[in-house]
Design a protein around this motif. Sequence first.
Motif, PDB file in Angstrom:
ATOM      1  N   VAL A   1      35.153  34.874  17.814  1.00 36.64           N
ATOM      2  CA  VAL A   1      36.483  35.481  17.866  1.00 36.64           C
ATOM      3  C   VAL A   1      37.257  34.936  19.067  1.00 36.64           C
ATOM      4  O   VAL A   1      38.438  34.598  18.971  1.00 36.64           O
ATOM      5  N   ILE A   2      36.567  34.807  20.205  1.00 34.77           N
ATOM      6  CA  ILE A   2      37.231  34.277  21.399  1.00 34.77           C
ATOM      7  C   ILE A   2      37.639  32.826  21.171  1.00 34.77           C
ATOM      8  O   ILE A   2      38.745  32.418  21.506  1.00 34.77           O
TER       9      ILE A   2
ATOM     10  N   MET B   1      36.566  39.035  25.419  1.00 32.77           N
ATOM     11  CA  MET B   1      37.134  39.045  24.076  1.00 32.77           C
ATOM     12  C   MET B   1      38.429  39.862  24.026  1.00 32.77           C
ATOM     13  O   MET B   1      39.440  39.416  23.495  1.00 32.77           O
ATOM     14  N   VAL B   2      38.373  41.045  24.632  1.00 33.94           N
ATOM     15  CA  VAL B   2      39.560  41.908  24.633  1.00 33.94           C
ATOM     16  C   VAL B   2      40.717  41.199  25.351  1.00 33.94           C
ATOM     17  O   VAL B   2      41.851  41.146  24.844  1.00 33.94           O
ATOM     18  N   LEU B   3      40.432  40.626  26.521  1.00 40.07           N
ATOM     19  CA  LEU B   3      41.492  39.976  27.297  1.00 40.07           C
ATOM     20  C   LEU B   3      42.082  38.787  26.529  1.00 40.07           C
ATOM     21  O   LEU B   3      43.298  38.614  26.468  1.00 40.07           O
ATOM     22  N   VAL B   4      41.200  37.971  25.926  1.00 35.67           N
ATOM     23  CA  VAL B   4      41.691  36.796  25.189  1.00 35.67           C
ATOM     24  C   VAL B   4      42.554  37.235  24.010  1.00 35.67           C
ATOM     25  O   VAL B   4      43.631  36.683  23.759  1.00 35.67           O
ATOM     26  N   LEU B   5      42.098  38.259  23.286  1.00 36.25           N
ATOM     27  CA  LEU B   5      42.850  38.691  22.104  1.00 36.25           C
ATOM     28  C   LEU B   5      44.208  39.271  22.484  1.00 36.25           C
ATOM     29  O   LEU B   5      45.176  39.164  21.727  1.00 36.25           O
ATOM     30  N   LEU B   6      44.280  39.882  23.682  1.00 36.16           N
ATOM     31  CA  LEU B   6      45.574  40.412  24.131  1.00 36.16           C
ATOM     32  C   LEU B   6      46.570  39.267  24.343  1.00 36.16           C
ATOM     33  O   LEU B   6      47.739  39.374  23.998  1.00 36.16           O
ATOM     34  N   VAL B   7      46.073  38.162  24.911  1.00 36.50           N
ATOM     35  CA  VAL B   7      46.964  37.057  25.243  1.00 36.50           C
ATOM     36  C   VAL B   7      47.134  36.103  24.058  1.00 36.50           C
ATOM     37  O   VAL B   7      48.236  35.652  23.754  1.00 36.50           O
ATOM     38  N   ARG B   8      46.033  35.775  23.396  1.00 37.11           N
ATOM     39  CA  ARG B   8      46.059  34.836  22.274  1.00 37.11           C
ATOM     40  C   ARG B   8      45.348  35.445  21.075  1.00 37.11           C
ATOM     41  O   ARG B   8      44.139  35.276  20.913  1.00 37.11           O
ATOM     42  N   PRO B   9      46.082  36.138  20.216  1.00 40.15           N
ATOM     43  CA  PRO B   9      45.438  36.849  19.100  1.00 40.15           C
ATOM     44  C   PRO B   9      44.656  35.918  18.166  1.00 40.15           C
ATOM     45  O   PRO B   9      43.736  36.365  17.487  1.00 40.15           O
ATOM     46  N   ALA B  10      44.988  34.624  18.124  1.00 42.28           N
ATOM     47  CA  ALA B  10      44.251  33.717  17.235  1.00 42.28           C
ATOM     48  C   ALA B  10      43.031  33.117  17.925  1.00 42.28           C
ATOM     49  O   ALA B  10      42.361  32.256  17.367  1.00 42.28           O
ATOM     50  N   GLY B  11      42.736  33.552  19.154  1.00 39.78           N
ATOM     51  CA  GLY B  11      41.602  32.991  19.889  1.00 39.78           C
ATOM     52  C   GLY B  11      42.040  31.792  20.715  1.00 39.78           C
ATOM     53  O   GLY B  11      43.146  31.279  20.556  1.00 39.78           O
ATOM     54  N   LEU B  12      41.159  31.351  21.613  1.00 39.29           N
ATOM     55  CA  LEU B  12      41.533  30.281  22.542  1.00 39.29           C
ATOM     56  C   LEU B  12      41.904  28.996  21.823  1.00 39.29           C
ATOM     57  O   LEU B  12      42.842  28.308  22.189  1.00 39.29           O
ATOM     58  N   PHE B  13      41.142  28.621  20.785  1.00 40.80           N
ATOM     59  CA  PHE B  13      41.371  27.340  20.122  1.00 40.80           C
ATOM     60  C   PHE B  13      41.882  27.529  18.699  1.00 40.80           C
ATOM     61  O   PHE B  13      41.940  26.585  17.934  1.00 40.80           O
TER      62      PHE B  13
END
Lengths: 295, 247
Positions: free
Chosen positions: A238-239, A278-290
């Motif tokens: 997910v991340i 995971m929570v932090l990444v989804l807050l900033v980039r809902p589609a995941g890092l890549f």
Amino acid sequence: MDLFGVPIQALLGQLMLGIVNGSFYAVLSLGLAIIFGVLKIVNFAHGAFFMLGAFVAFMAGSYLGIDYWAALLIAPLVVAGIGMLFEYLFLRRVYGLDPIYGLLLTFSLVLVLEGGFRVAFGSSGQAYATPEALRGAINLGFMILPEYRAFVVAASVTVCLATWYVIERTRLGAYLRAATERSELTGAFGINVPLLVTLTYGAGVGLAAFAGVLAAPIFHVNPSMGSTLVIIVFAVVVIGGLGSIFGAVVTGLGLGIVEGFTRVFYSEFSSTIVFLVMVLVLLVRPAGLFGRTEG
Amino acid sequence: MPETARAHASGVDAAEPMLRIENLHAWYGESHVLHGVNVDVHPGEVVTLLGRNGAGKSTTLKSIMGIMPRREGSIRIQGEETIARPAHRIARCGVAFCPEDRGIYATLNVAENLELPPPVRPDGLSTDEVLALFPNLQGRLRSAGSKLSGGEQQMLAIGRILRTGARLLLLDEPTEGLAPSIVSQIGDTIRKLKEQGYTILLVEQNVRFAMTVADRYFILDQGRITDAHDKASFEDNFESLMASLGV
């Protein structure tokens, strides 16, 4: 020498262990990402196939006398075969339906496989011997690294690179990317997409089984060894962005390292840190890092 | 020609159409979009499907390729019934599809896009021959498919299906959204292909473009063929046809 009040030896030591864990995350999330890309199915059974890989190696060793090195090749092939049969008989019936069906179906396979092995072998687990050639340890100066763990990292990185090469540089990989992007049109070009889907599922769960054989000498071979790991692997995928192959590998290794560092500074938090990320990444980039955002 | 020889040997009528669609019905989920379409296309012909938006033109092409969720009726390609076949086996009958959105894969580079469809007949163009036909693609082989202009994507989409050796081409609005110079280049290509004996089923909104290449016309309306014309009768009835098509 200290860094933030922590001996640098301890820090580097946890970094190495983090890379070993990250290798497992990388191989497992790579398989999940490939399967999700082509099948659009979240393969909940991925941890069960990991466990199955370890058990096939264990059973091949205790019943047939097949050694570790042969098992490293044979177990992924056997598990890939079982996976393809599962795809052909069951999984293909839920394509195009609500994703919850795929989730339930693969989850039910987890229950069947774990339950079956628990009945046959009990929950406590079986020891699987480290191959003789890798029983030594390497002195890195800051830590004593067991040779086998170094081998796990090298084997995982090799397998990830080989998978990347097949996907990005070969004709089969071009078919796979085409089917990932537009499966219907790819069929209209004369490519046997249903067969490609079966092979993809086989390859994905074969990777999980490969990781399972790698894990067998480190963890006890037991029916629930996949469930504990796969939860983190889902967070990794997910991340990294669902379906992003590069993202899965890089995030897998990266999160292993993050986990390792957390263990140094606040060890109680090390099993939770992945989910915080995971929570932090989804807050900033809902589609995941890549991940690619739709539209 | 081995095909003709085989046709005679098996007693099949030599005038067997390249494509014969009879009583074709198709559905998207619950919605019934084709209601008994009949179309025939003879070897070497360029046949155009005309009709308003939503009349079922693209659906007809998708039905031929087997990529509609549900279709019934009869679609014979060189006499072979394909209605029950999966898409990849239909392509192997020697039919190739160039979709309306061009279907260029963003995650594949130009060379991979071009070489994706496996050859289905021995006499397809080589990659070099495709590049000679569409010089704009030269030097772009390593670019991502998504980096091409609309015109370049269309050339790639046509070039890609010529590599397969398929002799029946389904082209869905190949001129849509393209500059006039590119449109005339596409027109030249279609005429060149026709000279070489390719059979083409064309879907076009641009009637004036279609008139520069087509031998015959079928008019689709609400999922049914409502009218058919050859070149002469289409030109004779041009005004009323244009009015009925709403162009």
